[in-house]
Scaffold this motif. Structure first.
Motif, PDB file in Angstrom:
ATOM      1  N   ASN A   1       1.479   6.607  -6.936  1.00  0.00           N
ATOM      2  CA  ASN A   1       0.387   7.483  -7.380  1.00  0.00           C
ATOM      3  C   ASN A   1       0.727   8.958  -7.210  1.00  0.00           C
ATOM      4  N   LEU A   2       1.641   9.253  -6.295  1.00  0.00           N
ATOM      5  CA  LEU A   2       2.012  10.647  -6.025  1.00  0.00           C
ATOM      6  C   LEU A   2       3.209  11.120  -6.857  1.00  0.00           C
ATOM      7  N   THR A   3       3.894  10.191  -7.485  1.00  0.00           N
ATOM      8  CA  THR A   3       5.124  10.529  -8.204  1.00  0.00           C
ATOM      9  C   THR A   3       5.108   9.923  -9.607  1.00  0.00           C
TER      10      THR A   3
ATOM     11  N   ALA B   1       0.839  -1.198   0.000  1.00  0.00           N
ATOM     12  CA  ALA B   1       0.000   0.000   0.000  1.00  0.00           C
ATOM     13  C   ALA B   1       0.877   1.252   0.000  1.00  0.00           C
ATOM     14  N   LEU B   2       1.973   1.204   0.748  1.00  0.00           N
ATOM     15  CA  LEU B   2       2.911   2.323   0.782  1.00  0.00           C
ATOM     16  C   LEU B   2       3.529   2.536  -0.601  1.00  0.00           C
ATOM     17  N   ASN B   3       3.954   1.464  -1.243  1.00  0.00           N
ATOM     18  CA  ASN B   3       4.575   1.570  -2.563  1.00  0.00           C
ATOM     19  C   ASN B   3       3.594   2.087  -3.611  1.00  0.00           C
TER      20      ASN B   3
ATOM     21  N   ALA C   1       1.601   4.410   4.759  1.00  0.00           N
ATOM     22  CA  ALA C   1       0.724   4.149   3.612  1.00  0.00           C
ATOM     23  C   ALA C   1      -0.522   5.031   3.690  1.00  0.00           C
ATOM     24  N   PHE C   2      -1.064   5.191   4.891  1.00  0.00           N
ATOM     25  CA  PHE C   2      -2.237   6.044   5.103  1.00  0.00           C
ATOM     26  C   PHE C   2      -1.901   7.500   4.777  1.00  0.00           C
ATOM     27  N   ILE C   3      -0.727   7.944   5.184  1.00  0.00           N
ATOM     28  CA  ILE C   3      -0.301   9.332   4.947  1.00  0.00           C
ATOM     29  C   ILE C   3      -0.203   9.630   3.451  1.00  0.00           C
ATOM     30  N   VAL C   4       0.313   8.670   2.669  1.00  0.00           N
ATOM     31  CA  VAL C   4       0.504   8.913   1.223  1.00  0.00           C
ATOM     32  C   VAL C   4      -0.703   8.471   0.402  1.00  0.00           C
TER      33      VAL C   4
END
Length: 209
Positions: free
Chosen positions: A44-46, A37-39, A165-168
């Motif tokens: 998705n942000l980069t 989930a973190l990856n 993962a929640f933060i990103v």
């Protein structure tokens, strides 16, 4: 078959299978394991891919593990994360490109299948007894550094990944719960079965020799 070749095939084949399972859990769209989930959230942000972030996070963890254990970083683990990273990108960007599932029960089936495949692949790659995935290395370091058992160490590292993962904005959902709670027992079930098969193969080779 030569025992060395068996180890190499177990290592490469196991990692390919693990990455295939991870890719299935991602395209299922119901949430994935905390680290995945973190990856995905970072991807998705980069402009980097999921596989790229698997490699980046993995390399960072190798150095963090070295610092926590006050020992030399396990640089061989870089091979492991690079292979998994490229395998995941192959499945997601080539094989499963633009694949989406809209039916919940189909999504759930794909998710569960992916979870089983991850455990099966992990049980195979662990037979090689080569460089472990840095995520597993972190669990071992936390266990040894803070003198806690496997369950506490695993839970702590998973919660840490889940927070980030929640933060990103990573895909956290029912799939996260399923993967988190089923992977361990499934690996424990698969491991001795595969170990017996590989051991039998090595014994047979020795007898032929």
């Amino acid at each position: 078959m030569n025992p060395v070749i068996i180890r190499i095939l177990s290592y490469l084949g196991g990692l390919a299978i693990v990455s295939f399972g991870v890719s299935l859990t991602i395209i299922a769209g119901l949430g994935v394991g905390a680290w995945d989930a973190l990856n995905v959230g970072l991807a998705n942000l980069t402009q980097f891919t999921v596989g790229n972030w698997v490699i980046i996070i993995g390399v960072l963890l190798i150095f963090i593990n070295g610092l926590l254990s006050k020992s030399r970083p396990q640089f061989l683990s870089i091979i492991t994360v690079v292979l998994i990273g490229y395998f995941i990108d192959f499945w997601l960007l080539v094989v499963f490109r633009n694949v989406l599932f809209g039916e919940f029960f189909l999504q759930l089936s794909i998710l569960c299948l992916g979870t089983v495949i991850i455990a099966f692949g992990a049980a195979i790659y662990l037979q090689a007894k080569f460089a472990v995935i840095p995520i597993d290395g972190l669990m071992l370091v936390v266990r040894d550094r803070f003198q806690v058992n496997f369950l506490v160490a695993k839970t702590a590292t998973e919660l840490l990944a889940l927070i980030f993962a929640f933060i990103v904005g990573g895909p956290i959902g029912i799939g996260t719960v399923i993967v988190t709670f089923l992977i361990g027992p499934l690996i424990q079930w698969f491991y001795p079965i595969i170990e017996k098969r590989i051991h039998w193969q090595e014994v047979e080779n020795q007898n032929e020799g």
